[in-house]
Scaffold this motif. Structure first.
Motif, PDB file in Angstrom:
ATOM      1  N   VAL A   1      31.599   5.020  45.977  1.00 59.50           N
ATOM      2  CA  VAL A   1      31.089   4.979  47.360  1.00 59.50           C
ATOM      3  C   VAL A   1      32.165   5.518  48.285  1.00 59.50           C
ATOM      4  O   VAL A   1      33.313   5.116  48.196  1.00 59.50           O
TER       5      VAL A   1
ATOM      6  N   PRO B   1      27.568  -7.023  36.205  1.00 59.31           N
ATOM      7  CA  PRO B   1      27.004  -6.116  37.205  1.00 59.31           C
ATOM      8  C   PRO B   1      27.228  -4.648  36.871  1.00 59.31           C
ATOM      9  O   PRO B   1      26.311  -3.836  36.986  1.00 59.31           O
TER      10      PRO B   1
ATOM     11  N   LEU C   1      27.807   3.090  55.440  1.00 57.48           N
ATOM     12  CA  LEU C   1      27.306   2.624  54.141  1.00 57.48           C
ATOM     13  C   LEU C   1      25.851   3.008  53.920  1.00 57.48           C
ATOM     14  O   LEU C   1      25.093   2.285  53.297  1.00 57.48           O
TER      15      LEU C   1
ATOM     16  N   TYR D   1      22.205  -0.664  43.102  1.00 60.30           N
ATOM     17  CA  TYR D   1      23.323  -1.567  43.406  1.00 60.30           C
ATOM     18  C   TYR D   1      22.841  -3.012  43.545  1.00 60.30           C
ATOM     19  O   TYR D   1      23.482  -3.943  43.059  1.00 60.30           O
TER      20      TYR D   1
ATOM     21  N   GLN E   1      33.045  -4.149  52.125  1.00 64.45           N
ATOM     22  CA  GLN E   1      31.774  -3.813  51.484  1.00 64.45           C
ATOM     23  C   GLN E   1      31.964  -2.694  50.455  1.00 64.45           C
ATOM     24  O   GLN E   1      31.424  -2.736  49.355  1.00 64.45           O
ATOM     25  N   LYS E   2      32.775  -1.685  50.845  1.00 61.67           N
ATOM     26  CA  LYS E   2      33.036  -0.560  49.935  1.00 61.67           C
ATOM     27  C   LYS E   2      33.724  -1.054  48.681  1.00 61.67           C
ATOM     28  O   LYS E   2      33.392  -0.615  47.575  1.00 61.67           O
TER      29      LYS E   2
ATOM     30  N   PHE F   1      33.498  -3.949  47.372  1.00 59.51           N
ATOM     31  CA  PHE F   1      32.508  -4.695  46.591  1.00 59.51           C
ATOM     32  C   PHE F   1      31.636  -3.730  45.778  1.00 59.51           C
ATOM     33  O   PHE F   1      31.395  -3.934  44.588  1.00 59.51           O
ATOM     34  N   LEU F   2      31.176  -2.657  46.440  1.00 56.60           N
ATOM     35  CA  LEU F   2      30.304  -1.698  45.763  1.00 56.60           C
ATOM     36  C   LEU F   2      31.071  -0.925  44.693  1.00 56.60           C
ATOM     37  O   LEU F   2      30.551  -0.669  43.601  1.00 56.60           O
TER      38      LEU F   2
ATOM     39  N   ILE G   1      31.494  -2.679  41.475  1.00 56.80           N
ATOM     40  CA  ILE G   1      30.311  -2.584  40.615  1.00 56.80           C
ATOM     41  C   ILE G   1      30.287  -1.237  39.881  1.00 56.80           C
ATOM     42  O   ILE G   1      30.049  -1.176  38.682  1.00 56.80           O
ATOM     43  N   SER G   2      30.547  -0.152  40.606  1.00 53.13           N
ATOM     44  CA  SER G   2      30.258   1.155  40.013  1.00 53.13           C
ATOM     45  C   SER G   2      31.479   1.962  39.602  1.00 53.13           C
ATOM     46  O   SER G   2      31.350   2.931  38.864  1.00 53.13           O
TER      47      SER G   2
ATOM     48  N   VAL H   1      22.351  -9.452  38.840  1.00 50.12           N
ATOM     49  CA  VAL H   1      22.182  -9.638  37.403  1.00 50.12           C
ATOM     50  C   VAL H   1      22.374 -11.110  36.999  1.00 50.12           C
ATOM     51  O   VAL H   1      23.282 -11.783  37.480  1.00 50.12           O
TER      52      VAL H   1
ATOM     53  N   ALA I   1      22.163  -4.538  40.217  1.00 44.87           N
ATOM     54  CA  ALA I   1      23.408  -4.851  39.519  1.00 44.87           C
ATOM     55  C   ALA I   1      24.024  -6.131  40.101  1.00 44.87           C
ATOM     56  O   ALA I   1      24.523  -6.975  39.352  1.00 44.87           O
ATOM     57  N   ALA I   2      23.961  -6.263  41.418  1.00 49.76           N
ATOM     58  CA  ALA I   2      24.564  -7.452  42.050  1.00 49.76           C
ATOM     59  C   ALA I   2      23.793  -8.717  41.706  1.00 49.76           C
ATOM     60  O   ALA I   2      24.351  -9.812  41.711  1.00 49.76           O
TER      61      ALA I   2
ATOM     62  N   ILE J   1      30.016   6.765  39.693  1.00 53.96           N
ATOM     63  CA  ILE J   1      29.611   6.835  41.104  1.00 53.96           C
ATOM     64  C   ILE J   1      30.608   6.066  41.948  1.00 53.96           C
ATOM     65  O   ILE J   1      30.908   4.907  41.680  1.00 53.96           O
TER      66      ILE J   1
END
Lengths: 130, 291
Positions: free
Chosen positions: A130, A57, B79, B89, A7-8, A10-11, A14-15, B95, B92-93, A128
């Motif tokens: 995570v 994204p 998380l 987030y 999950q981390k 994946f996030l 994105i960022s 989009v 963004a996911a 950013i």
């Protein structure tokens, strides 16, 4: 890999880890962009699809007010010639620039987009993670 | 027999056929044994089976852990995110996805003892996701006409509608159903099996059967029902196109409704709300502070 680590990743994709689209597009000038391409990969439409999956994204994450429209056209039987374009829309709602994305890699499309749009990269300390 | 097994466990020299003349009796035994086993299917590793008591203990441990988790603060989860950041987030996911697939939903795990009735209730969203579809059952045709003119009613009818639903001609895609007392009993007997599991069977206990349909519908028009399923409650909160404030308002309304459902639960040991995640159709699940 554990669920949390996945999950981390994946996030962070994105960022943080996807570097190229970490830019701030001049909000005073542009409203958004519209991508039109085929839902299928054939006839050189894979580039825009990968651009959408890999870079958009992050671009949306750092430009929350930048409108991104994706129009995907179904063409399974390969009968129609589907346009493969990216339109850049300014604040008045007019299309000011069009990029032809056919037969191009997603990386090259992104380069072309950034060369046509006023932007500045986001400083390293504002990213950013995570 | 035991001797044979021990012999088989020894390392096997290559190239021995069971027609070979061997000098020692022990090797001879081993050779025949190998030949019989080779023809059979590969030996499966023994499966560990737990006794009843062990299973019970395991279940209890799992339950106690989930209870401890429910008491944990949301910020202790790896998380955990604040709602605006989580929404950033999620947006963004999502989009470029079609608008119909950009639903933001809230999932809350429920920790409850065995035999505790499931949580259910209604949420009235300040910014509704969509109009709730209402079905009305009544034999009084005039009343139905009157209601249709006043409110936006999705389905209405009497015994003929019941027959249609029973045959499968009419899809059950409404969120709520109301009925008058004259038709309620035939509804339960004929459609109890169909509407019951979906939670849309009009019922006196739930307060969805009344002769005064006008007030009943007025009270329930803008609300969405929710129900505990598989130890969790999942509710559509909004779209990614909603502003942060609108989604926050909806989350607060959902929180109020869930807490009310817990406090009005008819049980000695009330359920507990545990980990709450905010997620979207294609996005990740992010833990938020719901308490």
């Amino acid at each position: 890999m554990s669920k949390v680590a996945r999950q981390k990743n994946f996030l962070n994709a994105i960022s943080f880890t996807t570097k190229k689209p970490q830019v701030l597009i001049n909000p005073g000038k542009y409203q958004g962009m519209r991508l039109t391409f085929q839902a299928q990969n054939h006839s050189g439409h894979m580039g825009p699809r990968m651009l959408w999956r890999k870079y958009l994204p992050t671009l949306q994450f750092y430009n929350p007010n930048f409108k991104i429209d994706v129009v995907r056209i179904n063409n399974e039987k390969k009968t129609v010639n589907v346009p493969c374009t990216m339109e850049i829309i300014d604040n008045t709602g007019k299309t000011i620039d069009t990029i032809d994305m056919k037969n191009k890699m997603y990386d090259n499309i992104m380069d072309e987009f950034l060369s046509k749009v006023e932007h500045k990269p986001i400083p390293e300390d504002e990213l950013i993670q995570v | 027999m035991s001797c044979q097994r021990i012999l088989y466990a020894r390392s096997i020299p290559q190239g021995i056929k069971h027609s070979h003349r061997l000098f020692t009796t022990s090797s001879l035994v081993y050779a025949t044994e190998e030949a019989t086993i080779k023809n059979d299917a590969p030996i499966a590793t023994p499966v560990k089976t737990l006794t009843k008591e062990q299973l019970k203990k395991k279940e209890l441990r799992k339950f106690l852990k989930s209870k401890a988790d429910a008491r944990k603060a949301a910020s202790e989860y790896p998380l955990y995110m604040k709602i605006p950041e989580a929404l950033r987030y999620l947006r963004a996911a999502e989009v470029g996805q079609p608008n119909s697939q950009q639903t933001v939903s809230l999932t809350t795990l429920i920790v409850s003892d065995k035999g505790v009735p499931p949580l259910y209730g209604n949420i009235s969203f300040p910014v509704p996701l969509r109009k709730s579809k209402i079905a009305v059952f009544s034999n009084d045709v005039e009343k139905l006409e009157e209601l249709k003119q006043k409110y936006d009613i999705y389905l209405s009818g009497g015994s003929e509608l019941i027959a249609e639903i029973k045959n499968g001609n009419v899809k059950i895609d409404f969120d709520k159903a109301f009925a008058t007392t004259d038709i309620a009993s035939s509804l339960t007997t004929q459609l109890g099996r169909i509407l019951g599991p979906k939670g849309v069977l009009p019922n006196v206990k739930k307060g969805t059967v009344s002769d005064d349909l006008v007030t009943l519908i007025r009270e329930n028009l803008g609300t969405m029902p929710f129900r505990e399923r598989n130890k969790c409650i999942s509710i559509g909160i909004g779209k990614t196109t909603f502003s942060d404030e609108q989604i926050l308002q909806n989350i607060l309304a959902a929180r109020k409704a869930l807490k009310e459902a817990v406090s009005t639960q008819k049980s000695k040991k009330p359920s507990m709300l545990s980990k709450t995640t905010l997620t979207s159709s294609h996005g990740p699940g992010l833990v938020i502070d719901f308490n």
